[in-house]
Design an enzyme around this catalytic site. Structure first.
Site, short mmCIF file in Angstrom:
data_model
loop_
_atom_site.label_atom_id
_atom_site.label_comp_id
_atom_site.label_asym_id
_atom_site.label_seq_id
_atom_site.Cartn_x
_atom_site.Cartn_y
_atom_site.Cartn_z
CG ASN A 1 -6.14 -43.73 27.08
OD1 ASN A 1 -5.46 -42.80 27.47
ND2 ASN A 1 -5.63 -44.78 26.43
CG ASP B 1 -5.60 -53.39 27.86
OD1 ASP B 1 -4.36 -53.47 27.90
OD2 ASP B 1 -6.29 -52.95 28.81
N PRO C 1 -0.48 -55.85 21.10
CG PRO C 1 1.33 -55.08 19.84
CD PRO C 1 -0.16 -55.16 19.83
CG PHE D 1 3.78 -45.61 35.12
CD1 PHE D 1 5.13 -45.63 34.82
CD2 PHE D 1 3.28 -44.59 35.92
CE1 PHE D 1 5.98 -44.65 35.29
CE2 PHE D 1 4.12 -43.60 36.39
CZ PHE D 1 5.46 -43.61 36.09
CE LYS E 1 -1.50 -54.06 35.94
NZ LYS E 1 -2.28 -52.95 35.46
CE LYS F 1 1.63 -55.33 32.18
NZ LYS F 1 1.22 -54.91 30.86
#
Ligand code: C5P
Length: 404
Positions: A211, A282, A310, A328, A342, A346
């Site tokens: 990316n 991902d 993971p 982030f 999020k 998490k």
């Protein structure tokens, strides 16, 4: 500009490394510092006061009896409004003078005459045997005991043709040290682990999926944590960035390797803070080929299957010895809603949202911090400024010990 408004007295003593200090002078100026150069007679043998005057934009002082200062006391006048005194290069002889309080030239006299609040930083530069000599090491111990900040030296090839300890740090490293000396030391004794950059998931030995993450934000956070006094380990995917000075960098390619490196760090040494900045893929290719995939016909396309990688951050946050975890999120829409959700998903105390999705590779950015209390913005700035502010926020939360 990270040294705006700072006045730095830059002292040069005799050594071939003087040529590097020409570059340091420019770099200090570019960061907004005003530089007052003072040279010993020996330094003028290696680089001229004319050069240093041109580069610093200020007259250069070399003589204790210089009549250009109105009261004829340059050792007093030059230090009263200084924010720091930097001696680069600092010779063996000048280390002796500092250790013993000698004042038989302008530079040594102004070091002794400096007010107690003005920090003194030195960048030793000398031949390896001179550095290792017990007399130099005795002086070094005394200098450190007196609270003088010793930058380097490094080991490597020397101008004299020998190899070993005694090389002056490079100008960019000295600049980093000088900037760091002005930062708040909020993370002294803390271990900070950071992931940064993209990951690269192979399709075959020559192709892969990655990316656009440049790694700049993660590297800026690593630098800011080091400036705050932390021991920093940076687990980095492939980037074009040089390793940040003072930081231990571990290079990885895939998400699995990043996961393994992070877990190994946590197992080797307890970490106080984990900042997951990396743009981790991902998914990885389930059926990656060991050999280069051949184009067999004009119409054939390879069929790629994917499996999940993971979730490094979630796994670290779930450990019983979890550090203070910071995640982030780069969302392209509804950041406020997604960011808060999020953080909870998490199970981390702090999540940092990037505004917009065009931040990859940019030098500035705008952040929103989500914690249990709600959210707050850190206004648009360059990534290094944002990183320092984020480290301040993390240090405050760590000191308050709000959920680890
Ligand atoms: O779930 P999402 O990828 O949006 O979350 C982003 C955050 O999670 C970032 O802090 C990123 O570094 C971290 N992350 C991770 N491992 C993954 C995916 C994301 O550590 N596999």
């Amino acid at each position: 500009m990270r040294l705006s408004g700072k006045k730095i007295v830059l002292g040069l003593t005799g050594g071939v490394a003087c040529y590097k200090v020409a570059e340091l002078t420019r770099a200090l100026g570019k960061e907004g510092a005003s530089v007052q150069v003072v040279m010993t007679q020996a330094a003028t043998q290696f680089i001229t006061p004319v050069t240093m005057q041109a580069l610093s934009g200020n007259v250069v002082f070399t003589d204790q009896w210089d009549a250009r200062i109105h009261n004829n006391m340059p050792h007093i006048d030059l230090t009263r409004d200084a924010d720091a005194i930097v001696i680069a290069p600092c010779s063996t002889d000048f280390m002796f003078k500092l250790a013993h309080g000698a004042c038989n030239d302008l530079l040594s006299t102004l070091c002794i005459a400096r007010p107690a609040h003005v920090p003194l930083l030195i960048a030793p530069a000398m031949n390896v045997e001179m550095w290792q000599n017990p007399a130099t090491q005795r002086n070094l111990a005394q200098i450190k005991a007196d609270g003088i900040n010793v930058m380097g030296p490094a080991a490597g090839d020397q101008a004299c043709g020998e190899t070993g300890m005694g090389r002056m740090l490079e100008p960019d490293q000295l600049l980093t040290e000088i900037i760091a000396s002005f930062q708040k030391k909020t993370l002294v004794g803390k271990h900070v682990l950071i992931t940064a950059g993209p990951t690269f998931e192979p399709i075959d030995p020559v192709r892969g999926i990655t990316n656009l993450s440049s790694g700049k934000m993660g590297y800026a956070i690593a630098r800011a944590a080091w400036e705050a006094g932390a021991e920093v380990t940076l687990v980095s995917g492939p980037t074009a960035l040089p390793p940040p000075y003072g930081v231990k960098r571990i290079n990885v390619q895939t998400a699995q390797q990043m996961h393994d490196a992070v877990m190994a760090c946590l197992n080797i040494h307890m970490q106080d803070v984990f900042v997951a900045v990396a743009a981790v893929a991902d998914w990885k290719v389930a059926n990656a080929s060991d050999q280069k995939i051949k184009k067999t016909s004009e119409t054939d396309t390879p069929q790629l299957a994917f499996v999940q990688n993971p979730d490094i951050l979630a796994l670290v946050a779930a450990r019983p010895d979890a550090p203070y975890c910071v995640g982030f999120a780069a969302e392209s829409e509804q950041l406020l809603q997604y960011g808060a959700a999020k953080r909870i998903k998490k199970n981390i105390p702090l999540l940092v949202g990037n505004i917009g999705h065009h931040t990859f590779g940019q030098d500035d950015n705008e952040l929103i911090l989500f914690d249990a209390q709600g959210h707050k913005a850190i206004e648009r700035a360059d990534k290094q400024t944002l990183a320092s502010k984020l480290i301040d926020e993390i240090a405050i939360r760590l000191a308050n010990n709000t959920m680890r």
